[in-house]
Design a protein around this motif. Structure first.
Motif, PDB file in Angstrom:
ATOM      1  N   GLN A  31      29.032  25.887 -23.582  1.00  0.00           N
ATOM      2  CA  GLN A  31      28.208  25.497 -22.428  1.00  0.00           C
ATOM      3  C   GLN A  31      28.990  24.671 -21.416  1.00  0.00           C
ATOM      4  OE1 GLN A  31      25.247  26.290 -21.400  1.00  0.00           O
ATOM      5  NE2 GLN A  31      24.284  27.211 -23.173  1.00  0.00           N
ATOM      6  N   LEU A  32      29.874  23.798 -21.888  1.00  0.00           N
ATOM      7  CA  LEU A  32      30.636  22.949 -20.966  1.00  0.00           C
ATOM      8  C   LEU A  32      31.553  23.756 -20.058  1.00  0.00           C
ATOM      9  CD1 LEU A  32      31.555  19.976 -23.324  1.00  0.00           C
ATOM     10  CD2 LEU A  32      29.791  20.048 -21.554  1.00  0.00           C
ATOM     11  N   LEU A  33      32.140  24.815 -20.593  1.00  0.00           N
ATOM     12  CA  LEU A  33      33.062  25.644 -19.817  1.00  0.00           C
ATOM     13  C   LEU A  33      32.394  26.885 -19.230  1.00  0.00           C
ATOM     14  CD1 LEU A  33      36.163  25.518 -22.186  1.00  0.00           C
ATOM     15  CD2 LEU A  33      35.720  24.124 -20.145  1.00  0.00           C
ATOM     16  N   ASN A  34      31.096  27.108 -19.538  1.00  0.00           N
ATOM     17  CA  ASN A  34      30.400  28.325 -19.109  1.00  0.00           C
ATOM     18  C   ASN A  34      31.202  29.567 -19.461  1.00  0.00           C
ATOM     19  OD1 ASN A  34      27.946  27.410 -17.999  1.00  0.00           O
ATOM     20  ND2 ASN A  34      29.049  26.648 -16.217  1.00  0.00           N
ATOM     21  N   THR A  74      30.958  31.296 -14.974  1.00  0.00           N
ATOM     22  CA  THR A  74      30.880  30.338 -13.874  1.00  0.00           C
ATOM     23  C   THR A  74      30.226  30.933 -12.633  1.00  0.00           C
ATOM     24  OG1 THR A  74      32.861  29.268 -14.709  1.00  0.00           O
ATOM     25  CG2 THR A  74      32.230  28.749 -12.447  1.00  0.00           C
ATOM     26  N   SER A  75      30.534  32.171 -12.317  1.00  0.00           N
ATOM     27  CA  SER A  75      29.994  32.788 -11.099  1.00  0.00           C
ATOM     28  C   SER A  75      28.595  33.381 -11.304  1.00  0.00           C
ATOM     29  CB  SER A  75      30.940  33.875 -10.594  1.00  0.00           C
ATOM     30  OG  SER A  75      31.033  34.918 -11.545  1.00  0.00           O
ATOM     31  N   PHE A  76      28.094  33.386 -12.543  1.00  0.00           N
ATOM     32  CA  PHE A  76      26.779  33.947 -12.835  1.00  0.00           C
ATOM     33  C   PHE A  76      25.707  32.866 -12.677  1.00  0.00           C
ATOM     34  CE2 PHE A  76      28.957  36.905 -16.112  1.00  0.00           C
ATOM     35  CZ  PHE A  76      29.466  37.691 -15.096  1.00  0.00           C
ATOM     36  N   PRO A  77      24.528  33.228 -12.195  1.00  0.00           N
ATOM     37  CA  PRO A  77      23.446  32.244 -12.102  1.00  0.00           C
ATOM     38  C   PRO A  77      22.922  31.871 -13.491  1.00  0.00           C
ATOM     39  CG  PRO A  77      22.679  34.418 -11.421  1.00  0.00           C
ATOM     40  CD  PRO A  77      24.158  34.532 -11.664  1.00  0.00           C
ATOM     41  N   LYS A  98      22.592  30.651 -20.344  1.00  0.00           N
ATOM     42  CA  LYS A  98      23.491  29.888 -19.481  1.00  0.00           C
ATOM     43  C   LYS A  98      22.669  28.927 -18.656  1.00  0.00           C
ATOM     44  CE  LYS A  98      26.685  29.897 -15.734  1.00  0.00           C
ATOM     45  NZ  LYS A  98      26.262  29.532 -14.427  1.00  0.00           N
ATOM     46  N   PHE A  99      23.048  27.643 -18.679  1.00  0.00           N
ATOM     47  CA  PHE A  99      22.345  26.610 -17.903  1.00  0.00           C
ATOM     48  C   PHE A  99      22.962  26.469 -16.535  1.00  0.00           C
ATOM     49  CE2 PHE A  99      21.542  25.275 -22.295  1.00  0.00           C
ATOM     50  CZ  PHE A  99      20.176  25.269 -22.265  1.00  0.00           C
TER      51      PHE A  99
END
Length: 99
Positions: A31-34, A74-77, A98-99
């Motif tokens: 989660q921290l690095l997505n 990272t680029s995903f909502p 993904k948060f």
């Protein structure tokens, strides 16, 4: 019509197959690095992954996986994504939030 013995045998075989595939593929999210990590016990040209959004639209796919595979979200909502890992015979599906 299948009898109960056939259905129970099929259920047991399916459960054993899922356990065997789970030990071959590992899918997890940092989660921290997505980032999604897909790890294999060994490199396999027949293994691929696909990522789907909540509407079922394929947003990413890759074939011929190596032992460690990394996908940045990272680029995903934010949302729920479905990760499918397949060896062209069997498929494992996991939900990723993904948060």
């Amino acid at each position: 019509m299948k009898n109960n013995l056939d259905m129970n045998t099929q259920s047991i075989l399916q459960n054993n197959l899922e356990k065997a595939l789970d030990s071959t593929f590992s899918i997890y999210l940092n989660q921290l690095l997505n980032t999604i990590y897909i790890d294999l016990d060994k490199e396999d040209a027949n293994v691929s992954y696909s990522i789907y959004d909540k509407k079922g639209k394929m947003i990413k796919t890759k074939c011929n996986l190596s032992r460690r595979n990394t996908l940045s979200l990272t680029s995903f909502p934010s949302g729920v994504y479905t990760v499918e890992v397949s060896d062209n015979i069997h498929k494992i599906t996991k939900q990723i939030l993904k948060f």
